[in-house]
Design an enzyme around this catalytic site. Structure first.
Site, PDB file in Angstrom:
ATOM      1  N   HIS A 103     -12.338  64.366  -6.719  1.00  0.00           N
ATOM      2  CA  HIS A 103     -11.215  65.222  -6.223  1.00  0.00           C
ATOM      3  C   HIS A 103     -11.226  66.550  -6.764  1.00  0.00           C
ATOM      4  O   HIS A 103     -11.555  66.751  -8.017  1.00  0.00           O
ATOM      5  CB  HIS A 103     -10.202  64.445  -6.717  1.00  0.00           C
ATOM      6  CG  HIS A 103      -8.673  64.531  -6.059  1.00  0.00           C
ATOM      7  ND1 HIS A 103      -8.541  64.377  -4.751  1.00  0.00           N
ATOM      8  CD2 HIS A 103      -7.763  65.406  -6.566  1.00  0.00           C
ATOM      9  CE1 HIS A 103      -7.326  64.943  -4.335  1.00  0.00           C
ATOM     10  NE2 HIS A 103      -6.761  65.723  -5.655  1.00  0.00           N
ATOM     11  N   GLU A 108      11.048  44.187   7.997  1.00  0.00           N
ATOM     12  CA  GLU A 108      11.148  42.880   8.307  1.00  0.00           C
ATOM     13  C   GLU A 108       9.787  42.409   9.055  1.00  0.00           C
ATOM     14  O   GLU A 108       9.448  41.161   9.213  1.00  0.00           O
ATOM     15  CB  GLU A 108      12.188  42.511   9.400  1.00  0.00           C
ATOM     16  CG  GLU A 108      13.638  42.332   8.639  1.00  0.00           C
ATOM     17  CD  GLU A 108      13.806  40.813   8.226  1.00  0.00           C
ATOM     18  OE1 GLU A 108      13.229  40.006   8.867  1.00  0.00           O
ATOM     19  OE2 GLU A 108      14.799  40.601   7.220  1.00  0.00           O
ATOM     20  N   GLY A 158      20.033  30.789  -4.487  1.00  0.00           N
ATOM     21  CA  GLY A 158      20.012  31.077  -5.875  1.00  0.00           C
ATOM     22  C   GLY A 158      20.059  32.725  -6.045  1.00  0.00           C
ATOM     23  O   GLY A 158      20.177  33.014  -7.082  1.00  0.00           O
ATOM     24  N   ARG A 201       9.771  42.289  -1.319  1.00  0.00           N
ATOM     25  CA  ARG A 201       9.506  43.049  -0.147  1.00  0.00           C
ATOM     26  C   ARG A 201       9.516  44.418  -0.718  1.00  0.00           C
ATOM     27  O   ARG A 201      10.578  45.220  -0.883  1.00  0.00           O
ATOM     28  CB  ARG A 201      10.594  42.995   0.824  1.00  0.00           C
ATOM     29  CG  ARG A 201      10.489  43.835   2.064  1.00  0.00           C
ATOM     30  CD  ARG A 201      11.513  43.828   3.067  1.00  0.00           C
ATOM     31  NE  ARG A 201      11.410  42.161   3.849  1.00  0.00           N
ATOM     32  CZ  ARG A 201      12.405  41.840   4.379  1.00  0.00           C
ATOM     33  NH1 ARG A 201      13.789  42.561   4.360  1.00  0.00           N
ATOM     34  NH2 ARG A 201      12.662  40.431   4.628  1.00  0.00           N
TER      35      ARG A 201
END
Length: 660
Positions: free
Chosen positions: A104, A434, A530, A619
């Site tokens: 790099h 979603e 919960g 998520r």
């Protein structure tokens, strides 16, 4: 030692030569076909491979399963990448038992991403270097094996710095490749808190903005001087390129962009002045500054501009369907803050956008997208950018009204997508986090994560699947019919004006609004199953800034991209969200107007959302595409977002009949 090499450009050629000199056996080389629109001043990896008798390939997608299988059959012990321009998937990296290594062109962790050579000059750095690092799933993030520093001289331009970096890379590889071959390397983890990331540059990024300091503009000229496309400006509609320049500490009251003198050609800047030493008018020849001034018809007092005069006069027209919604109203505010957008909006209500009604560049019609099809088609044709933000996006509706979700979220939006195809308009489509469903990846990646949903008898997935299918349709239109598009996937954006408390009363709202209603009414906070489900909450201001950059689309970097917009650092369970919200509520100055806290109550998802609901345990977004395409990072801490969201909603409550 057997190796497979991914390489391009001069660095690719010298990397291959270094491997051969170090005694590596190269089984195959993967490279790119040359872009006909790019000046090829660099060595050809394909030609070198052919001369050396090494098989060479240039697939469009090296991560395709067929290519993965062919690479696996080569049984590489180690993999090397030298300036290969595409991200190599983790499945390929794992094929080499000794690992994969990338060269790099910066001192990592600084300047991760694309075009570090140009970016260090743009930013006026005095030092850069080359880094050999282990390749991991995240681009440029693996442990450092070796680095070599390179000084940047004040008179360095892109090509001279390129030659310095090539020389340094050759030295670095000569020193390091034998050690890798013998398993004798010391790896140092990168310091993530020091990392910076920059995206791809295009010729359009190099316009000269005269209100900036002369030193900044001079650095831009250095960064893209020949053989790069060059920094540019306009005289009226006539484009010209600046190939070399000098900074003058000229004290002038002239407006930025004004010609101070023509011999030398000196231009007033935001601070100081820039002398144009050499330049080029249009597609003509390179000439000295004074001759360029004569060619362009410049005299003392003439004005230069950063874009064509005709382009400067016309605002970009943005059509927002669902303009009164959470994203729509915040985006409108951001666009109108600039002076080059005209916003056209449609929605069934106007409470959130009432503050814009008198703005001269905001145009609103109250209506339903399922009824006002002619108005929508006309405005798709009229506008430059289309954002169809209308959708049912509250989980309880997925099980309560699945057919209505499908009709609105899929069918109505498909019609709008087809209008964009018909009139060749750019669409920025709101996908959703979603779509990843029950994906088990630690980070949900736009280009590699699988999209996994539950069985047909679980209607909660109808929203996810409707959005996913639209994503695929848009992608296909882009591939087959040239639709200009960007898909963005919000991850739990929150802030003021997210839903409203009336929607929360019937359960048709997002999590934080529902929790605030519980506090306002003195009812128990319900923790579904919960409340252990984890989400990454993103401040609306961070989200809107990313979306604004997608609309800006600098260098067309966002075209054809899918971009997660979320804050992976703001991960919390719904229970933790409730606890943070409660703590903020208890110390709020309006707290005494509301009932005592009624506690937390655990409820089953089926009793709250109804039959057919499934939840997702975590998520978390990968935001590498946002970093690469937008040069964007989320900045706002979750607690600040919670405090501001709570304050907004508490101040919407009628307190006249509340106890003092």
């Amino acid at each position: 030692m057997k190796t497979v090499v991914f390489a391009y450009h001069d660095m690719g050629c010298l990397g291959i030569e270094a491997l051969l000199s170090a005694g590596y056996e190269i089984s195959a080389i993967f490279t790119h076909t040359d872009n006909p629109g790019e000046k090829a001043f660099y060595g050809s990896v394909a030609r070198l491979a052919a001369e050396r008798g090494i098989p060479v390939y240039a697939p469009d997608n090296v991560n395709h399963p067929l290519w993965m299988e062919r690479i696996a059959q080569l049984s590489p012990e180690v993999i090397f990448s030298f300036y290969y321009r595409h991200l190599i998937c983790d499945e390929i990296l794992q094929l080499a038992p000794r690992g994969a290594f990338n060269l790099h062109g910066s001192l990592l962790p600084k300047y991760r991403g694309r075009a570090p050579l140009n970016w260090v000059l743009v930013n006026g750095e005095t030092e850069t270097g080359v880094t050999l690092h282990r390749m991991v799933k995240r681009a440029d993030a693996g442990a450092i094996v070796a680095q070599l520093r390179v000084a940047i001289a004040p008179d360095d331009i892109a090509i001279t710095l390129h030659h310095k970096l090539c020389h340094a890379a050759r030295q670095l590889l000569e020193q390091t490749l034998p050690a890798i071959k013998h398993g004798n390397i010391l790896e140092i983890a990168q310091r993530e808190n020091e990392a910076t990331c920059f995206g791809r540059r295009t010729p359009d990024d190099s316009f000269l903005e005269w209100h900036k300091p002369a030193s900044v503009l001079h650095n831009m000229v250095r960064a893209v001087a020949d053989p790069w496309p060059g920094a540019f400006s306009y005289v009226g509609n006539q484009k010209f390129t600046v190939w070399s320049s000098r900074v003058h500490p000229h004290a002038s009251k002239a407006q930025p962009g004004s010609v101070i003198s023509v011999a030398p050609l000196l231009i007033a800047c935001g601070d100081g002045a820039l002398e144009i030493v050499t330049g080029q008018a249009g597609d003509g020849i390179t000439m000295q500054g004074s001759q360029l001034a004569q060619t362009l018809g410049l005299v003392q007092g003439s004005r230069l501009n950063s874009q064509p005069a005709c382009a400067a006069r016309r605002r970009t027209r943005v059509l927002i369907l669902g303009v009164n919604g959470f994203i729509g109203n915040h985006l409108t505010e951001r666009l109108l803050r600039e002076d080059h957008y005209e916003v056209y909006g449609l929605d069934i209500g106007s409470d959130a956008i009432s503050r814009f009604m008198n703005h001269p560049h905001f145009h609103f019609v109250e209506g339903d997208i399922s009824i006002h099809s002619e108005w929508i088609e006309y405005h798709v044709k009229k506008c430059d950018v289309v954002l169809p933000l209308v959708a049912i996006a509250t989980p309880i509706e997925y099980t309560r009204n699945p057919l209505r979700v499908f009709e609105l979220d899929f069918e109505e939006n498909l019609r709008i997508i087809r209008y964009c195809v018909k009139y060749r308009k750019r669409i920025i489509f709101p996908s959703t986090s979603e779509v990843y469903g029950m994906c088990s990846d630690k980070y949900f990646d736009e280009d590699h994560s699988n999209l996994i949903v539950g069985p047909v008898n679980k209607p909660r997935w109808i929203y996810s699947v409707s959005k996913q299918l639209l994503d695929r349709v848009i992608w296909a239109y882009g591939e087959k019919e040239g639709l200009q598009f960007t898909l963005f996937r919000p991850f739990n954006w929150m802030g003021p004006r997210l839903d409203n408390l009336n929607a929360a009363r019937i359960g048709s709202s997002r999590a934080i609004t529902q929790l605030i209603l519980n506090l306002v009414e003195g009812s128990p906070i319900k923790l579904i199953d919960g409340g252990k489900q984890k989400r990454c909450f993103t401040d609306i201001r961070d989200g809107i800034e990313a979306l604004y950059r997608i609309i800006e689309n600098a260098g067309n970097r966002c075209d054809g991209e899918i971009i997660n917009i979320g804050n992976p650092e703001n991960e919390a369970s719904i229970e933790e969200l409730g606890e943070m919200l409660l703590a903020s509520f208890e110390k709020h100055p309006l707290r005494h107007y509301f009932p005592p806290f009624a506690g937390f109550r655990v409820v089953e998802s089926s009793s709250y959302y109804g039959k057919g609901y499934q939840d997702v345990e975590h998520r978390k977004p990968s935001i590498r595409n946002a970093r690469r395409c937008l040069n964007w990072e989320p900045k706002i801490d979750m607690q600040e977002t919670i405090d501001e969201t709570l304050d907004f909603f508490l101040r919407t409550v009628d307190l006249t009949d509340k106890p003092s």
